[in-house]
Design a protein around this motif. Structure first.
Motif, mmCIF file in Angstrom:
data_model
loop_
_atom_site.group_PDB
_atom_site.id
_atom_site.type_symbol
_atom_site.label_atom_id
_atom_site.label_comp_id
_atom_site.label_asym_id
_atom_site.label_seq_id
_atom_site.Cartn_x
_atom_site.Cartn_y
_atom_site.Cartn_z
ATOM 1 N N LYS A 75 -24.793 -20.493 34.672
ATOM 2 C CA LYS A 75 -24.680 -19.369 33.745
ATOM 3 C C LYS A 75 -23.886 -19.786 32.509
ATOM 4 C CE LYS A 75 -23.312 -14.524 33.529
ATOM 5 N NZ LYS A 75 -22.710 -13.399 34.232
ATOM 6 N N GLN A 76 -22.807 -20.514 32.721
ATOM 7 C CA GLN A 76 -21.989 -20.989 31.608
ATOM 8 C C GLN A 76 -22.790 -21.969 30.739
ATOM 9 O OE1 GLN A 76 -18.430 -23.053 32.754
ATOM 10 N NE2 GLN A 76 -17.617 -23.068 30.685
ATOM 11 N N LEU A 77 -23.546 -22.849 31.380
ATOM 12 C CA LEU A 77 -24.382 -23.796 30.641
ATOM 13 C C LEU A 77 -25.440 -23.059 29.817
ATOM 14 C CD1 LEU A 77 -25.212 -26.720 30.027
ATOM 15 C CD2 LEU A 77 -26.657 -26.631 32.055
ATOM 16 N N HIS A 78 -26.036 -22.027 30.410
ATOM 17 C CA HIS A 78 -27.038 -21.242 29.701
ATOM 18 C C HIS A 78 -26.419 -20.563 28.479
ATOM 19 C CE1 HIS A 78 -30.620 -18.847 29.103
ATOM 20 N NE2 HIS A 78 -29.882 -17.750 29.125
ATOM 21 N N THR A 79 -25.232 -20.000 28.654
ATOM 22 C CA THR A 79 -24.535 -19.342 27.547
ATOM 23 C C THR A 79 -24.203 -20.354 26.462
ATOM 24 O OG1 THR A 79 -23.589 -17.733 29.095
ATOM 25 C CG2 THR A 79 -22.528 -17.929 26.955
ATOM 26 N N SER A 80 -23.726 -21.521 26.865
ATOM 27 C CA SER A 80 -23.397 -22.566 25.889
ATOM 28 C C SER A 80 -24.645 -23.040 25.159
ATOM 29 C CB SER A 80 -22.725 -23.752 26.587
ATOM 30 O OG SER A 80 -21.499 -23.374 27.143
ATOM 31 N N ALA A 81 -25.737 -23.170 25.878
ATOM 32 C CA ALA A 81 -26.995 -23.612 25.260
ATOM 33 C C ALA A 81 -27.483 -22.576 24.250
ATOM 34 C CB ALA A 81 -28.057 -23.849 26.329
ATOM 35 N N GLN A 82 -27.338 -21.303 24.571
ATOM 36 C CA GLN A 82 -27.733 -20.259 23.629
ATOM 37 C C GLN A 82 -26.859 -20.308 22.374
ATOM 38 O OE1 GLN A 82 -27.516 -16.695 26.045
ATOM 39 N NE2 GLN A 82 -29.751 -16.558 26.141
ATOM 40 N N ALA A 83 -25.552 -20.481 22.577
ATOM 41 C CA ALA A 83 -24.645 -20.565 21.426
ATOM 42 C C ALA A 83 -24.974 -21.785 20.578
ATOM 43 C CB ALA A 83 -23.194 -20.613 21.906
ATOM 44 N N PHE A 84 -25.263 -22.900 21.231
ATOM 45 C CA PHE A 84 -25.615 -24.121 20.497
ATOM 46 C C PHE A 84 -26.912 -23.918 19.723
ATOM 47 C CE2 PHE A 84 -27.733 -28.313 20.355
ATOM 48 C CZ PHE A 84 -26.811 -28.964 19.541
ATOM 49 N N SER A 85 -27.879 -23.263 20.340
ATOM 50 C CA SER A 85 -29.151 -22.991 19.676
ATOM 51 C C SER A 85 -28.934 -22.117 18.449
ATOM 52 C CB SER A 85 -30.107 -22.308 20.652
ATOM 53 O OG SER A 85 -31.298 -21.966 20.007
ATOM 54 N N LYS A 86 -28.096 -21.099 18.593
ATOM 55 C CA LYS A 86 -27.802 -20.206 17.467
ATOM 56 C C LYS A 86 -27.110 -20.974 16.345
ATOM 57 C CE LYS A 86 -25.539 -15.829 16.424
ATOM 58 N NZ LYS A 86 -24.695 -14.745 16.943
ATOM 59 N N GLN A 87 -26.135 -21.806 16.704
ATOM 60 C CA GLN A 87 -25.412 -22.602 15.716
ATOM 61 C C GLN A 87 -26.364 -23.576 15.019
ATOM 62 O OE1 GLN A 87 -22.087 -22.342 14.857
ATOM 63 N NE2 GLN A 87 -22.596 -23.747 13.221
ATOM 64 N N THR A 88 -27.248 -24.191 15.783
ATOM 65 C CA THR A 88 -28.217 -25.124 15.210
ATOM 66 C C THR A 88 -29.138 -24.405 14.230
ATOM 67 O OG1 THR A 88 -28.147 -26.446 17.227
ATOM 68 C CG2 THR A 88 -30.017 -26.792 15.777
ATOM 69 N N GLN A 89 -29.567 -23.208 14.596
ATOM 70 C CA GLN A 89 -30.426 -22.431 13.702
ATOM 71 C C GLN A 89 -29.693 -22.091 12.416
ATOM 72 O OE1 GLN A 89 -33.698 -21.900 14.238
ATOM 73 N NE2 GLN A 89 -33.703 -21.185 12.146
ATOM 74 N N GLN A 90 -28.416 -21.758 12.513
ATOM 75 C CA GLN A 90 -27.625 -21.479 11.317
ATOM 76 C C GLN A 90 -27.516 -22.726 10.436
ATOM 77 O OE1 GLN A 90 -23.955 -19.971 12.948
ATOM 78 N NE2 GLN A 90 -24.697 -17.865 13.041
ATOM 79 N N TRP A 91 -27.314 -23.882 11.064
ATOM 80 C CA TRP A 91 -27.240 -25.131 10.306
ATOM 81 C C TRP A 91 -28.573 -25.408 9.603
ATOM 82 C CZ3 TRP A 91 -24.722 -28.550 14.642
ATOM 83 C CH2 TRP A 91 -23.373 -28.261 14.721
ATOM 84 N N LEU A 92 -29.673 -25.195 10.324
ATOM 85 C CA LEU A 92 -30.988 -25.411 9.720
ATOM 86 C C LEU A 92 -31.208 -24.479 8.525
ATOM 87 C CD1 LEU A 92 -33.232 -25.880 12.876
ATOM 88 C CD2 LEU A 92 -32.602 -27.617 11.207
ATOM 89 N N ASN A 93 -30.801 -23.225 8.671
ATOM 90 C CA ASN A 93 -30.928 -22.278 7.563
ATOM 91 C C ASN A 93 -30.075 -22.715 6.378
ATOM 92 O OD1 ASN A 93 -32.644 -20.710 9.087
ATOM 93 N ND2 ASN A 93 -31.063 -19.273 9.731
ATOM 94 N N LEU A 94 -28.870 -23.195 6.643
ATOM 95 C CA LEU A 94 -27.983 -23.661 5.585
ATOM 96 C C LEU A 94 -28.581 -24.872 4.872
ATOM 97 C CD1 LEU A 94 -25.190 -23.321 4.241
ATOM 98 C CD2 LEU A 94 -24.302 -24.907 5.940
ATOM 99 N N VAL A 95 -29.112 -25.809 5.628
ATOM 100 C CA VAL A 95 -29.728 -27.001 5.033
ATOM 101 C C VAL A 95 -30.954 -26.601 4.216
ATOM 102 C CG1 VAL A 95 -30.978 -29.121 5.577
ATOM 103 C CG2 VAL A 95 -28.826 -28.638 6.723
ATOM 104 N N GLU A 96 -31.742 -25.683 4.729
ATOM 105 C CA GLU A 96 -32.921 -25.206 3.994
ATOM 106 C C GLU A 96 -32.505 -24.528 2.697
ATOM 107 O OE1 GLU A 96 -36.730 -24.637 2.896
ATOM 108 O OE2 GLU A 96 -36.064 -25.815 4.623
ATOM 109 N N SER A 97 -31.461 -23.729 2.755
ATOM 110 C CA SER A 97 -30.951 -23.065 1.554
ATOM 111 C C SER A 97 -30.454 -24.088 0.543
ATOM 112 C CB SER A 97 -29.822 -22.112 1.952
ATOM 113 O OG SER A 97 -29.215 -21.567 0.822
#
Length: 127
Positions: free
Chosen positions: A61-83
């Protein structure tokens, strides 16, 4: 004498029955104790497996939560790089536009200078 032998036989048989009943009860008690010991031994393993499973579930459960947070952070980074990439493209477009305008202005300036010189020469020739 026969009656005493029968009596003796019956007494010995009843003593043997009592001994046999005592041994049967002891055997049943021992079998119960053995069964309880085996169940306790198995329960220790089952309890350990249950605890391990609970730990695994919590870690999953903790790994799943961490993976979701990492995915969200990665998406934010991708949006920032795209911007950032879009901003660079726009800056490049503005720079290209400015160079084009500058070239056009130089062409216009050259044309105006030529026109001015021509008009000056014509006015000098007319006088």
């Amino acid at each position: 004498m026969l009656s005493s032998m029968v009596k003796d036989h019956n007494t010995k048989q009843s003593i043997r029955k009592e001994i046999q009943e005592t041994k049967r009860k002891e055997a049943c008690a021992s079998a119960g104790d053995l069964t309880q010991a085996l169940v306790d031994h198995l329960n220790v393993g089952v309890a350990q497996a249950y605890l391990n499973q609970k730990k695994l579930d919590a870690e999953a459960k903790q790994l799943h939560t961490s993976a979701q947070a990492f995915s969200k952070q990665t998406q934010q980074w991708l949006n920032l790089v795209e911007s950032f990439s879009s901003a660079l493209k726009e800056l490049g477009d503005v720079e290209n536009w400015a160079k084009t305008i500058e070239g056009d202005m130089q062409t216009i300036t050259t044309a105006l200078e030529i026109a001015y010189k021509s008009s000056q020469e014509q006015s000098d020739n007319s006088q």
